[in-house]
Design an enzyme around this catalytic site. Sequence first.
Site, PDB file in Angstrom:
ATOM      1  N   TYR A  87      -5.450  -7.099  11.509  1.00 20.42           N
ATOM      2  CA  TYR A  87      -4.153  -6.597  11.049  1.00 20.42           C
ATOM      3  C   TYR A  87      -4.331  -5.312  10.250  1.00 20.42           C
ATOM      4  O   TYR A  87      -3.623  -4.324  10.466  1.00 20.42           O
ATOM      5  CB  TYR A  87      -3.445  -7.656  10.201  1.00 20.42           C
ATOM      6  N   SER A 135       2.484  -0.699   7.142  1.00 17.93           N
ATOM      7  CA  SER A 135       2.300  -1.818   6.222  1.00 17.93           C
ATOM      8  C   SER A 135       1.650  -1.299   4.947  1.00 17.93           C
ATOM      9  O   SER A 135       1.077  -0.203   4.925  1.00 17.93           O
ATOM     10  CB  SER A 135       1.387  -2.863   6.880  1.00 17.93           C
TER      11      SER A 135
END
Length: 253
Positions: free
Chosen positions: A158, A145
């Site tokens: 996350y 990410s």
Amino acid sequence: MDLGAFSLADRTVMVTGANTGIGQGIALSIGRAGGKVIGVGRSSMQETASRMAEIGAEFVEERADLGSVAEAQAMFARAWSAHGPIDGLVNNAGIIKRVDAVDFTEDDWDSVMDINLKTMFFLSQSIGKQAIAAGRAARVVNIASMLSFQGGIRVASYTASKSGVLGITRLLANEWAARGINVNAVAPGYIETNNTEALRNDPDRSAAILGRIPAGRWGVPSDIGDAAVFLLAPASNYMHGAVIPVDGGWLAR
């Protein structure tokens, strides 16, 4: 069409979270490159199966709760026996919890880390064990990410998980490169999926995001899928521990 070094003909690739969004895009890209896909998830993958059939690609579904390492490992063993050997694994499945850091709960932490990092590692371990025991080459592609490089806001678990994905990608590459197992990662930027629909429908937020992306557009799932195909194919034979940002230039800004 002969794709040469970019062909996945006669290769079987497992893709987690293949029911929608980026996972579906990865499955379709693999199918277009000639590969067979084993799609994994908790919910129905009928839409992905239908779209794969439309392009003449082979797709099989395996249901599993990826929040459980034991269930994920049992699923992998079952799939290897029924559909294998498995040549590649794309660890795409992931979840996110958006909560202020001062209000973050243990469940907000554990539920994200279990799927995004813990199961990612143990599924990678599963294909590594099988490939090494059989003396076979294999490919692992982890979906990282932008938050593997940046801090983000209100997404503590996350960010931690995706930073961990990048670290584990490099560790496994160090251990397995000499065994014929390539482990690399793709880091998506802002992609048109259900998860970003609210952002895209907010004129101010969407404009702010697009204002930072040099390409001037949101990405689409096939942008990520095609990068994953490159890392699964012979074209990337000498790549180990790499991460490819597919972000329209976001990180370069």
